[in-house]
Each structure stands twice: as C-alpha cells, then as structure tokens.
Design a protein around this motif. Structure first.
Motif, mmCIF file in Angstrom:
data_model
loop_
_atom_site.group_PDB
_atom_site.id
_atom_site.type_symbol
_atom_site.label_atom_id
_atom_site.label_comp_id
_atom_site.label_asym_id
_atom_site.label_seq_id
_atom_site.Cartn_x
_atom_site.Cartn_y
_atom_site.Cartn_z
ATOM 1 N N ARG A 78 58.658 70.973 -9.365
ATOM 2 C CA ARG A 78 58.084 71.827 -8.335
ATOM 3 C C ARG A 78 56.671 71.336 -8.038
ATOM 4 N N ARG B 47 53.558 75.392 2.935
ATOM 5 C CA ARG B 47 54.275 74.479 3.832
ATOM 6 C C ARG B 47 53.326 73.420 4.390
ATOM 7 N N ALA C 61 56.011 76.081 -2.725
ATOM 8 C CA ALA C 61 57.233 76.424 -1.986
ATOM 9 C C ALA C 61 57.444 77.929 -1.863
ATOM 10 N N ARG D 248 52.802 81.213 1.355
ATOM 11 C CA ARG D 248 53.956 80.369 1.678
ATOM 12 C C ARG D 248 53.657 79.461 2.874
#
Length: 283
Positions: free
Chosen positions: A182, A104, A145, A100
């Motif tokens: 996405r 980012r 994400a 994660r």
C-alpha cells in the motif's frame, strides 16, 4: 489508556519546521531540558524526522545544516501542491473524502526514482534505521488509497525509515511511500499535530512549527480531550517566523530557522523547567 508522565508531540512544518524544531531541542538540551527523555514521542511529518532523532538518542544538532547530498534530492511540484491545498480548503468535503481526494492526487505522481530519493533522504536526516528500544515513538501517516489514518510504532512491522518517509510525504513535495503493498502519505493529513495521541499524558509539550499559520481551535480541542495536568504549547516566535520566510520548503532558510530555534530555546526553557525537569528530577 496508558498513562505517561511526559509526552512530547512534534508537529508538521516542512524543511524549515524540521530545522527550527531541531534547533529548539538542541538549545533546550544544552540548557538542561532534554525533550528526548519523554516517555512517549508523537511525531508527524517534520516532527517524525526530529522525533526519530530524539527517540533514538541522537543529538538534534545533527540537523544543524542542510548540507547532506542525499537528504534533499526531491523537487516539489507547486502545481500539484496547489491542487492539494484547494482540496483541503474545500469546507464542503467531509475529512475522509478530502483525504481520499488528496490521496488520488498523490498516487498520480508516483515515480520509482522519487521513491528511492525520498527514502535515502530521510535515512540521511534521521541517522538511524531501527526503532528506539527505550523510548516509545509513534509516527502518523495516511493511506493514500483509502484516506484512513495509521499510527505506527516499533511493533508495527514497518521499518523506521519508511515510517518517517511516509509521515513526511506531503503530496506535491514527496511521493507516497510503498509499505506492504500500500502507499502512505503525510501524517499531518490525519489531524495536524495529532496531539490526541498523547492521551494519558500527565505533562504534555506540543511543538507546533506552523502555529502562526493555522487556527488554534483544532489543537485546543485535542488538548482538552487529552486532559493533561500540565500543558506547554510552543510555536515559533516572531524572530523565528521571519527566519522561516514565506516558503516552508525553502532549503536556504534551513540554517536560519535552526539558529532561530536555538535562540528561542532560552525563553522556552523558562516555561519548561517547572514541569519537564521536575518530572525528570523526580524520576
């Protein structure tokens, strides 16, 4: 679990790993061992590029040269890649959290022009826009994400070029790829070579371009879980490592790496003839 006679797993390795795997596959094919005849090909990152070429029935020799104007337009961001490797090297982070955080970092660097360049480049490399019908191909990626891994095949509704581009979109080297609202990034962030996806294999060949850089134990655990009757793992020999140089993204090393793969194929072919070709002859 679906049983497969022959499974080929192609791991990550950047541009030089792509070239080396293509040279290796070409040399083996020339010597009568066709890796493209696998019942299942699992491709991750560089392996997704070479896997798409093999699974769609093309000659791996199409990747002998880096001289394709559309294939290598992206410029890496060394600072961003350094941040990514710092996260991945933090042993205090649970794997999902590490993914994660890397996601980012990847999402901070999206750019429509870079997206277009990545897709055009991967299309130029793989030379195909449709999933193979005869050979089963799995391509890995990670949701930028959520950090959740995904595995795509011809029934996933994801275009082949987008799947390959996402699987080979390492943050700092390429932007995460937009698919159905996405964004997805490099499949190596899931689990390195992702050899666990070969469950059900009787004969398993794993090609790991970066085997000389990373610990062997994670792959060994995956191979133990798969439990194939015959396993051959292939990493670069010393001559290939020298051809790679110190930067997996160095396009100047593409053709030397390809030639090194060609040369190594003679030795690798001797390992495979008693397993891979036996299965082919028996079929």
């Amino acid at each position: 679990m679906q049983t497969c006679d022959r499974v080929l797993v192609l791991g990550p390795g950047g541009p030089v790993g792509t070239a080396w795997m293509a040279g290796l596959a070409h040399g083996l094919q020339r010597d009568g061992v066709d890796l493209g005849e696998a019942d299942l090909i699992v491709g991750t990152s560089a392996g997704a590029i070479v896997g798409a070429v093999l699974a769609t029935g093309q000659a791996p020799g199409r990747l002998a040269s880096a001289d394709r104007p559309d294939a290598h337009r992206l410029k890496a961001d060394p600072a961003r890649m350094g941040e990514v490797f710092a996260v991945l090297g933090d042993r205090s982070l649970e794997p999902g959290e590490a993914r994660r955080r890397v996601g980012r970092l990847a999402l901070d660097s999206t750019d429509p022009e870079a997206d277009e360049a990545l897709l055009a480049g991967r299309a130029a490399l793989i030379g195909a826009d449709a999933w193979p019908k005869r050979r089963r191909l799995l391509i890995t990626a990670v949701d930028a994400a959520t950090g959740e891994p995904v595995v795509w095949d011809r029934d996933s509704g994801v275009p082949l070029v987008h799947a390959v581009a996402a699987s080979s979109a390492f943050p700092g080297a390429a932007p995460p790829v937009a698919i159905n609202g996405r964004r997805y990034m490099d499949g190596a962030l899931r689990s390195g070579t992702n050899a666990d996806l070969a469950a059900g294999a009787r004969t398993l060949v794993v090609v790991e371009p970066m085997a000389h850089l990373f610990p062997r134990e994670p792959l060994n655990l995956q191979l133990k879980a798969v439990g194939a009757d015959h396993v051959v793992t292939i990493g670069p020999d010393p001559a290939s490592v020298r051809a790679f140089g110190s930067d997996p993204g160095d396009l100047a090393a593409w053709e030397p790496a390809y030639r090194a793969g060609l040369s190594q194929a003679a030795e690798v072919g001797a390992q495979l003839r008693s397993t891979w070709r036996t299965e082919v002859d028996a079929g």
